[in-house]
Scaffold this active site. Structure first.
Site, PDB file in Angstrom:
ATOM      1  N   LYS A 106       0.842  -1.201   0.000  1.00  0.00           N
ATOM      2  CA  LYS A 106       0.000   0.000   0.000  1.00  0.00           C
ATOM      3  C   LYS A 106       0.876   1.249   0.000  1.00  0.00           C
ATOM      4  CE  LYS A 106      -3.942   1.911   2.639  1.00  0.00           C
ATOM      5  NZ  LYS A 106      -4.828   1.691   3.806  1.00  0.00           N
ATOM      6  N   SER A 108      -9.751   1.588   2.939  1.00  0.00           N
ATOM      7  CA  SER A 108      -8.950   2.411   2.056  1.00  0.00           C
ATOM      8  C   SER A 108      -7.896   1.637   1.277  1.00  0.00           C
ATOM      9  CB  SER A 108      -8.255   3.514   2.859  1.00  0.00           C
ATOM     10  OG  SER A 108      -7.345   2.933   3.792  1.00  0.00           O
ATOM     11  N   SER A 125      -9.811  -0.797   7.051  1.00  0.00           N
ATOM     12  CA  SER A 125      -9.284  -0.657   5.687  1.00  0.00           C
ATOM     13  C   SER A 125      -8.624  -1.882   5.088  1.00  0.00           C
ATOM     14  CB  SER A 125      -8.318   0.519   5.610  1.00  0.00           C
ATOM     15  OG  SER A 125      -9.059   1.700   5.536  1.00  0.00           O
TER      16      SER A 125
HETATM   17  N1  GLN Z   1     -12.999   4.074   6.657  1.00  0.00           N
HETATM   18  C1  GLN Z   1     -12.321   4.335   7.893  1.00  0.00           C
HETATM   19  C2  GLN Z   1     -11.863   5.761   7.939  1.00  0.00           C
HETATM   20  O1  GLN Z   1     -12.122   6.438   6.998  1.00  0.00           O
HETATM   21  C3  GLN Z   1     -11.177   3.397   8.079  1.00  0.00           C
HETATM   22  C4  GLN Z   1      -9.960   3.766   7.330  1.00  0.00           C
HETATM   23  C5  GLN Z   1      -8.817   2.839   7.564  1.00  0.00           C
HETATM   24  O2  GLN Z   1      -8.952   1.789   8.179  1.00  0.00           O
HETATM   25  N2  GLN Z   1      -7.636   3.269   7.144  1.00  0.00           N
HETATM   26  O3  GLN Z   1     -11.257   6.222   8.860  1.00  0.00           O
END
Ligand code: GLN
Length: 458
Positions: free
Chosen positions: A74, A149, A173
């Site tokens: 990532k 994400s 994510s």
């Molecule tokens: N969707 C969650 C957020 O926007 C989780 C994001 C993540 O786990 N990086 O914070």
């Protein structure tokens, strides 16, 4: 052939690292322009590494356990000489000058890092639509979001562009895109995997973890990246289990296993998703597992608690992007969601408001952690849906609260610091649905075993 068998066949010289790599390069060249899973690849270096590994194997030299496996990372995890942009224009010219601990461990074990995957800007999202390089498509449900994400990592694995990918999970994510793309994704217990070299979203929640098509890939990668890191003080001094051994006898894993089924997790989920998860639970029962019905009264508290803490920690993490040392001044170039979090975080961090919001959120977090670990006392693993809804079509306009609603079932594990994973459970008209597994702190091995057992059932 699963990932573990593939790694054995490379080490036994039945197939070669180069052959494995070339297959993925072909796939990337063909499909990445459409799917947009990778933001950057380095074919020359990967080829060099594959040739090196093959010649070592040929000469009978010892190679690491990831020898010849192809890995995607990532874009918020530092890898030397790649662009580490976190999919933000803020860091568009930033090049990694060192390897994060997890990356160093992968390289030490002869994994081949092929490139950097797409994501939501600074990992703040659930759809991989906010990347400055455009959205990633869902290879299993074309035209829909892959989740986020870490959507690029999930899509890369789902579409066969690499063997294993790493993501980061702050509130879901890893598990969310794993669910939407029909692959496995694992978020370890907080402190099991080093965060050194990860760009923080919210450091008290963030964990790095693997995506793979099968449980053996998850097990193999966990063995490599887990374990104390002297450079990162939140890592736990812990004897890392031999995950690949523990999945070997997974067939019996379900016998006598106590599965906690929390009613509220199903109440908030779409019916089609509930049906799939219930079918899976039934199968596990038939294979010898015992179901314990549970209640969790604090589900409504979880999203506000998570987002308040996320805003405050993210605001503080972004203060270094002031345009002096790293790239651009973040507020001048970032997208809407990142800006919202910076403003909200700055507001909540002020002395006069912190008592009202942030301190309350910390109290709520303790309460949630206590409740969840309490529920886990009587069972081995909690099972339920990973995401309450199916992925939307790319480009659909959503309100922030609608986007946050995807996270209601995944933020719990980050609030509590417990291990959690998503494993494929079925599909609704071809759109994948994942089942979430959560366990007590440091019971990561139980989850991996259950993922392997479930693989046999499905
Ligand atoms: N969707 C969650 C957020 O926007 C989780 C994001 C993540 O786990 N990086 O914070």
């Amino acid at each position: 052939m699963n990932i573990l068998e593939k790694s054995q066949s490379i080490r036994n010289h039945k197939t070669t690292a180069s052959e494995n790599l070339e297959g993925f390069i072909k796939k990337i060249n063909k499909d990445n322009p459409k799917i947009n899973a990778f933001l950057e690849i380095n074919i020359d270096n990967a080829r060099k590494k594959a040739i090196e590994i093959d010649s070592k194997i040929k000469n009978g030299e010892k190679v690491g356990k990831l020898a010849g496996l192809v890995v995607g990372i990532k874009s918020n995890i530092n890898v030397e000489d790649f662009h580490i942009t976190a999919a933000s224009p803020t860091l568009k010219n930033y090049i990694g000058s060192y390897d994060a601990t997890v990356v160093q461990r992968i390289k030490d074990k002869d994994g081949i890092i092929i490139g950097m995957t797409n994501m939501d800007e600074f990992a703040a999202g659930s759809s991989t639509e906010t990347s400055f390089r455009g959205p990633t498509d869902n290879p299993r449900a074309p035209g829909r979001i892959p989740g986020g994400s870490s959507g690029g990592s999930a899509a890369a694995v789902a579409s066969g562009m690499c063997d294993i990918a790493l993501g980061s999970d702050t509130g879901g994510s890893i598990r969310n895109p794993a669910s939407h793309c029909g692959v496995m994704g694992f978020k370890p217990t907080y402190g099991v995997v080093s965060r050194q070299g990860l760009l923080d979203l919210a450091m008290s929640f963030d964990q790095i973890g693997p995506f793979s098509l099968d449980a053996s890939g998850v097990a193999l990668m966990l063995e490599v990246i887990a374990g104390e890191d002297r450079r990162e003080c939140t890592t736990i001094n812990w004897q890392v289990p031999e995950f690949t051994k523990s999945i070997a006898d997974s067939e019996d894993a379900l016998k006598g296993m106590r599965l906690g089924v929390v009613k509220e997790f199903f109440d908030v989920s779409d019916e089609a998703i509930v049906n799939i998860i219930e079918e899976n639970i039934q199968q596990m029962q038939e294979a010898g597992a015992e179901v314990v019905e549970l209640n969790f009264d604090y589900l409504k508290l979880c999203l506000p608690t998570y987002y308040l803490i996320n805003y405050v920690e993210f605001f503080s993490a972004t203060r270094k992007y002031d345009g002096r040392k790293y790239g651009e001044r973040i507020e001048e170039v970032c997208g809407e969601e990142v800006l919202r979090r910076i403003y909200m975080g700055s507001y909540i961090s002020q002395k006069e408001f912190s008592g009202k919001y942030y301190k309350k959120a910390l109290q709520a977090r303790s309460l949630i952690r206590k409740e969840i670990t309490g529920l886990l006392k009587d069972v081995d693993v909690l099972v339920g849906p990973t995401v309450p809804k199916l992925p939307h079509k790319v480009g659909t306009e959503l309100e922030p609260m609608e986007m946050y609603a995807y996270d209601i079932l995944t933020v719990i594990a980050n609030l509590a610091g417990i291990p959690a994973a998503s494993t494929p459970a079925g599909d609704v008209n071809g759109i994948p649905v994942g089942m979430q597994l959560q366990a007590k702190p440091l019971d990561d091995e139980k989850i991996v075993k259950l993922m392997a057992a479930n693989e046999v059932l499905n």
